[in-house]
Design an enzyme around this catalytic site. Structure first.
Site, PDB file in Angstrom:
ATOM      1  N   ASN A 141       0.813  -1.231   0.000  1.00 33.44           N
ATOM      2  CA  ASN A 141       0.000   0.000   0.000  1.00 33.44           C
ATOM      3  C   ASN A 141       0.841   1.274   0.000  1.00 33.44           C
ATOM      4  O   ASN A 141       0.486   2.254  -0.639  1.00 33.44           O
ATOM      5  CB  ASN A 141      -1.014  -0.005   1.146  1.00 33.44           C
ATOM      6  CG  ASN A 141      -0.381  -0.249   2.490  1.00 33.44           C
ATOM      7  OD1 ASN A 141       0.744  -0.738   2.586  1.00 33.44           O
ATOM      8  ND2 ASN A 141      -1.092   0.072   3.549  1.00 33.44           N
ATOM      9  N   LYS A 164      12.251  -8.017   1.688  1.00 30.09           N
ATOM     10  CA  LYS A 164      11.324  -8.759   0.821  1.00 30.09           C
ATOM     11  C   LYS A 164      10.093  -7.869   0.604  1.00 30.09           C
ATOM     12  O   LYS A 164       9.254  -7.731   1.502  1.00 30.09           O
ATOM     13  CB  LYS A 164      10.945 -10.075   1.503  1.00 30.09           C
ATOM     14  CG  LYS A 164       9.603 -10.692   1.120  1.00 30.09           C
ATOM     15  CD  LYS A 164       9.556 -11.240  -0.277  1.00 30.09           C
ATOM     16  CE  LYS A 164       8.201 -11.878  -0.570  1.00 30.09           C
ATOM     17  NZ  LYS A 164       7.093 -10.904  -0.717  1.00 30.09           N
ATOM     18  N   PRO A 165       9.967  -7.254  -0.584  1.00 25.82           N
ATOM     19  CA  PRO A 165       8.766  -6.447  -0.847  1.00 25.82           C
ATOM     20  C   PRO A 165       7.566  -7.348  -1.132  1.00 25.82           C
ATOM     21  O   PRO A 165       7.715  -8.537  -1.401  1.00 25.82           O
ATOM     22  CB  PRO A 165       9.144  -5.644  -2.094  1.00 25.82           C
ATOM     23  CG  PRO A 165      10.185  -6.464  -2.782  1.00 25.82           C
ATOM     24  CD  PRO A 165      10.886  -7.291  -1.734  1.00 25.82           C
ATOM     25  N   SER A 216      -0.873  -7.788   7.192  1.00 23.39           N
ATOM     26  CA  SER A 216      -2.086  -8.175   7.914  1.00 23.39           C
ATOM     27  C   SER A 216      -1.765  -8.852   9.244  1.00 23.39           C
ATOM     28  O   SER A 216      -0.691  -9.451   9.408  1.00 23.39           O
ATOM     29  CB  SER A 216      -2.903  -9.130   7.046  1.00 23.39           C
ATOM     30  OG  SER A 216      -2.164 -10.309   6.837  1.00 23.39           O
ATOM     31  N   GLU A 237       3.942  -4.520  12.465  1.00 19.79           N
ATOM     32  CA  GLU A 237       3.086  -3.359  12.216  1.00 19.79           C
ATOM     33  C   GLU A 237       1.932  -3.869  11.368  1.00 19.79           C
ATOM     34  O   GLU A 237       2.100  -4.139  10.175  1.00 19.79           O
ATOM     35  CB  GLU A 237       3.914  -2.285  11.500  1.00 19.79           C
ATOM     36  CG  GLU A 237       3.385  -0.885  11.721  1.00 19.79           C
ATOM     37  CD  GLU A 237       2.231  -0.551  10.798  1.00 19.79           C
ATOM     38  OE1 GLU A 237       1.070  -0.728  11.233  1.00 19.79           O
ATOM     39  OE2 GLU A 237       2.477  -0.129   9.674  1.00 19.79           O
ATOM     40  N   CYS A 271      -3.120   1.751   6.560  1.00 21.21           N
ATOM     41  CA  CYS A 271      -3.333   1.106   7.861  1.00 21.21           C
ATOM     42  C   CYS A 271      -3.827   2.121   8.880  1.00 21.21           C
ATOM     43  O   CYS A 271      -4.554   1.759   9.793  1.00 21.21           O
ATOM     44  CB  CYS A 271      -2.071   0.403   8.330  1.00 21.21           C
ATOM     45  SG  CYS A 271      -0.628   1.451   8.382  1.00 21.21           S
ATOM     46  N   GLU A 365     -10.888  -4.797   9.450  1.00 19.97           N
ATOM     47  CA  GLU A 365     -10.258  -3.780   8.598  1.00 19.97           C
ATOM     48  C   GLU A 365     -10.824  -3.896   7.180  1.00 19.97           C
ATOM     49  O   GLU A 365     -10.786  -4.970   6.581  1.00 19.97           O
ATOM     50  CB  GLU A 365      -8.746  -4.008   8.574  1.00 19.97           C
ATOM     51  CG  GLU A 365      -7.991  -2.928   7.846  1.00 19.97           C
ATOM     52  CD  GLU A 365      -6.478  -3.135   7.915  1.00 19.97           C
ATOM     53  OE1 GLU A 365      -6.015  -4.283   7.746  1.00 19.97           O
ATOM     54  OE2 GLU A 365      -5.758  -2.144   8.131  1.00 19.97           O
TER      55      GLU A 365
HETATM   56  P1  NDP Z   1      -0.009  -9.908   3.935  1.00 17.80           P
HETATM   57  O1  NDP Z   1       0.054  -9.610   5.387  1.00 17.80           O
HETATM   58  O2  NDP Z   1      -0.322 -11.288   3.538  1.00 17.80           O
HETATM   59  O3  NDP Z   1       1.354  -9.483   3.214  1.00 17.80           O
HETATM   60  C1  NDP Z   1       2.294  -8.578   3.751  1.00 17.80           C
HETATM   61  C2  NDP Z   1       3.687  -9.054   3.415  1.00 17.80           C
HETATM   62  O4  NDP Z   1       3.925 -10.328   4.007  1.00 17.80           O
HETATM   63  C3  NDP Z   1       3.925  -9.257   1.922  1.00 17.80           C
HETATM   64  O5  NDP Z   1       5.246  -8.888   1.599  1.00 17.80           O
HETATM   65  C4  NDP Z   1       3.741 -10.742   1.760  1.00 17.80           C
HETATM   66  O6  NDP Z   1       4.378 -11.264   0.634  1.00 17.80           O
HETATM   67  C5  NDP Z   1       4.379 -11.256   3.011  1.00 17.80           C
HETATM   68  N1  NDP Z   1       3.972 -12.605   3.378  1.00 17.80           N
HETATM   69  C6  NDP Z   1       2.845 -13.273   3.028  1.00 17.80           C
HETATM   70  N2  NDP Z   1       2.821 -14.481   3.609  1.00 17.80           N
HETATM   71  C7  NDP Z   1       3.954 -14.607   4.326  1.00 17.80           C
HETATM   72  C8  NDP Z   1       4.505 -15.617   5.155  1.00 17.80           C
HETATM   73  N3  NDP Z   1       3.887 -16.771   5.375  1.00 17.80           N
HETATM   74  N4  NDP Z   1       5.705 -15.387   5.748  1.00 17.80           N
HETATM   75  C9  NDP Z   1       6.339 -14.222   5.564  1.00 17.80           C
HETATM   76  N5  NDP Z   1       5.873 -13.233   4.792  1.00 17.80           N
HETATM   77  C10 NDP Z   1       4.694 -13.407   4.177  1.00 17.80           C
HETATM   78  O7  NDP Z   1      -1.024  -8.885   3.353  1.00 17.80           O
HETATM   79  P2  NDP Z   1      -1.752  -8.892   1.974  1.00 17.80           P
HETATM   80  O8  NDP Z   1      -0.869  -8.198   1.023  1.00 17.80           O
HETATM   81  O9  NDP Z   1      -2.290 -10.229   1.594  1.00 17.80           O
HETATM   82  O10 NDP Z   1      -3.002  -7.981   2.404  1.00 17.80           O
HETATM   83  C11 NDP Z   1      -4.019  -8.556   3.208  1.00 17.80           C
HETATM   84  C12 NDP Z   1      -4.586  -7.555   4.159  1.00 17.80           C
HETATM   85  O11 NDP Z   1      -3.578  -7.066   5.027  1.00 17.80           O
HETATM   86  C13 NDP Z   1      -5.127  -6.309   3.512  1.00 17.80           C
HETATM   87  O12 NDP Z   1      -6.400  -6.531   3.098  1.00 17.80           O
HETATM   88  C14 NDP Z   1      -5.062  -5.308   4.611  1.00 17.80           C
HETATM   89  O13 NDP Z   1      -6.201  -5.416   5.424  1.00 17.80           O
HETATM   90  C15 NDP Z   1      -3.847  -5.746   5.406  1.00 17.80           C
HETATM   91  N6  NDP Z   1      -2.651  -4.953   5.105  1.00 17.80           N
HETATM   92  C16 NDP Z   1      -2.238  -4.065   6.029  1.00 17.80           C
HETATM   93  C17 NDP Z   1      -1.152  -3.280   5.780  1.00 17.80           C
HETATM   94  C18 NDP Z   1      -0.672  -2.283   6.765  1.00 17.80           C
HETATM   95  O14 NDP Z   1      -0.143  -1.254   6.379  1.00 17.80           O
HETATM   96  N7  NDP Z   1      -0.754  -2.565   8.039  1.00 17.80           N
HETATM   97  C19 NDP Z   1      -0.437  -3.348   4.506  1.00 17.80           C
HETATM   98  C20 NDP Z   1      -0.921  -4.357   3.614  1.00 17.80           C
HETATM   99  C21 NDP Z   1      -1.996  -5.117   3.919  1.00 17.80           C
HETATM  100  P3  NDP Z   1       3.532 -11.516  -0.697  1.00 17.80           P
HETATM  101  O15 NDP Z   1       2.918 -10.205  -1.060  1.00 17.80           O
HETATM  102  O16 NDP Z   1       4.553 -11.960  -1.648  1.00 17.80           O
HETATM  103  O17 NDP Z   1       2.507 -12.555  -0.355  1.00 17.80           O
END
Ligand code: NDP
Length: 493
Positions: A141, A164-165, A216, A237, A271, A365
């Site tokens: 985001n 890791k983005p 998340s 976070e 967030c 959320e």
């Molecule tokens: P995730 O929490 O799944 O992803 C965040 C990061 O974690 C990404 O880089 C993702 O990689 C990585 N990730 C995913 N699975 C694993 C794992 N098992 N071990 C380590 N790292 C991992 O969020 P999403 O992008 O799926 O978004 C889902 C929800 O999260 C959104 O709908 C929103 O509600 C919330 N969110 C909140 C944010 C905030 O600022 N607090 C930011 C983004 C999302 P990859 O993308 O490659 O899967």
């Protein structure tokens, strides 16, 4: 002989669905190799000292802002947000790099502590050391602002970083690595790895010394569990369900303007974005009227067209849709927009009123351009409802006279009074939440200290004619300690 192809994935322009780039999916072996290189580089990076690291980080920040057009275009391509929003994001991130670079030495300076009467012959100091190599897992985001808020503080403290983005913004992640390497005195100080969730999982168990995660709550729990197997400490976070409290003495025009921007900008994918408003019933109708008038003048669209862009992550559309439906099913009403406001990949502004507190739309959320406005009888009710959430990230309070009093009673990590989002742009204050919003802090001295550990060093300055910590201790010395303790009522310090 057939060669084994490296698996890869595509990033997309979310406004059109077109492929924006193709990147390798790195496996655990490759991640471990990168981490090992970063670990070797950590010693040299530490030896560079604060002034050496400051030079590198300031050069990086200058390079980023000089290429703001290039990176803003890439952020806009991968997230769908307007280029202007991307530029603002980049500028704030650059501010954090500068602050971390300039303040690391002072924050990590050895501190001298009072040794207390019993240990009066000792000097007592606490030194700060970088943890070594930090892993950063970032979201999509704010693909510059959010990870940089961990990366630059970890680097300034003397750590090397492996980043890791999100799979939605790998191009932005690679750009960060490439620009850093242009100013880096040697390799492996800051490296980006690409891949899907499993690549992030591999980073958690790769032997890094600390992991900083944004995303998340669901994934945060997986990350914390994976890190626990190697005793790797984490900063988490996560998301929020940020409340906005509007008192009867609030400047309503400003409160509505900021709240609507907070809820809708970046397609609601913030967030710390406003998700629920508790407005004093005396001014609630006026607040809603102004909010609807504002919503009529904003719309979602591709960069260059909309005030905000599409949902970056296609699957988010389902969550937004389901929250709108449950808000209505549970008794809420539309003040603006409706179920047909969702036309993937865009969601037009939606304002809902009087949604029951137990509705999923009020508890979970949404991460979309929707806002719920509920009336309250007084500020006490607003505070209680704000706190009755599993989340506790940020909050906004709008009041001319009661801001600080209300803020002090909110169970969350950050409060903005008569403002929104501002704490994220103030580098000197910590950012983070409580409850399901995570733990640990990024930004400010607290954020920098997350990437260090405390080493206590005490030193004998002169010898006392007492043998307290020795087998030579005499009974009369034990009696003296007890007498002293009684006289001083335990006040040794
Ligand atoms: P995730 O929490 O799944 O992803 C965040 C990061 O974690 C990404 O880089 C993702 O990689 C990585 N990730 C995913 N699975 C694993 C794992 N098992 N071990 C380590 N790292 C991992 O969020 P999403 O992008 O799926 O978004 C889902 C929800 O999260 C959104 O709908 C929103 O509600 C919330 N969110 C909140 C944010 C905030 O600022 N607090 C930011 C983004 C999302 P990859 O993308 O490659 O899967």
């Amino acid at each position: 002989m057939a060669t084994k192809r490296t698996p890869s994935f595509n990033s997309h322009n979310p406004a059109t669905g077109e492929i924006a780039g193709t990147y390798p999916i790195m496996d655990a072996k490759q991640v471990n190799e990168v981490v090992n290189h970063a670990r070797s580089a950590a010693i040299k990076w530490q030896q560079l000292g604060f002034s050496g690291r400051k030079k590198v980080l300031l050069a990086w920040s200058a390079l980023i802002i000089n290429r703001v057009d290039q990176i803003a275009a890439l952020v806009s391509l991968e997230t769908g947000k307007p280029v202007g929003d991307a530029k603002l994001e980049v500028s704030i991130a650059v501010g954090h790099i500068g602050w971390a670079a300039r303040h690391a030495e002072e924050i990590m300076r050895t501190s001298y502590r009072a040794p207390g009467l019993l240990m009066a012959n000792m000097s007592a100091t606490v030194q700060r050391s970088p943890v070594g190599t930090v892993g950063v897992i970032g979201p999509w985001n704010y693909p510059i602002f959010t990870p940089v808020g961990s990366i630059c503080y970890a680097l300034a403290a003397g750590n090397t970083v492996v980043f890791k983005p999100s799979e939605y913004t790998p191009g932005v992640g690679m750009w960060l690595e490439e620009t850093f390497s242009e100013v880096a005195p040697f390799a492996d100080i800051f490296t980006t790895i690409t891949g899907l969730g499993a690549t992030g999982g591999a980073l958690c168990t790769s032997g890094i010394d600390k992991l900083s995660f944004t995303g998340s709550t669901r994934t945060a729990k997986l990350v914390a569990a994976a890190c626990a197997t190697t005793m790797t400490p984490v900063v988490l976070e996560c998301g929020g369900k940020d409340p906005v409290i509007v008192a009867s003495d609030a400047n309503l025009e400003r409160a509505v303007d900021a709240t609507m921007w907070s809820a809708m900008a970046n397609a609601g994918q913030s967030c710390i974005g406003a998700e629920r408003v508790y407005v004093d019933e005396k001014v609630a109708d006026k607040f809603t009227e102004l909010a609807v008038a504002l919503a009529q003048n904003i719309h979602a669209g591709a960069p260059g067209d909309g005030n905000y862009g599409p949902a970056t992550m296609p699957s988010q559309i389902k969550v937004i849709q389901s929250h709108i439906k449950s808000a209505i099913k549970d008794g809420g009403v539309f003040a603006y927009g409706g179920t047909n406001s969702v036309k993937a990949p865009f969601v037009q502004p939606v304002i809902l009123l009087d949604v029951p507190e137990d509705s999923a739309a009020m508890r979970e959320e949404t991460f979309g351009p929707t806002i719920i406005i509920n009336k309250v009888k007084n500020m006490q009710e607003a505070i209680e409802l704000s706190n009755a959430s599993s989340y506790g990230l940020g909050a906004n309070v709008w009041s001319k006279r009661q801001g600080k009093r209300i803020a002090a009673q909110l169970a969350c990590g950050m409060v903005a009074i008569n403002s929104t989002f501002s704490f994220a742009a103030i580098a000197s204050v910590p950012f983070g939440g409580v409850k399901d919003s995570g733990y640990g802090r990024v930004h400010g001295p607290e954020g920098l200290l997350e990437y260090t550990y405390a080493r206590t060093v005490v030193r004998t300055r002169f010898n006392l004619p007492l043998h307290l910590l020795s087998f030579k201790r005499k009974v009369k010395e034990e009696a003296l300690v007890v007498t002293l303790t009684r006289w001083l009522k335990g006040r040794f310090g």
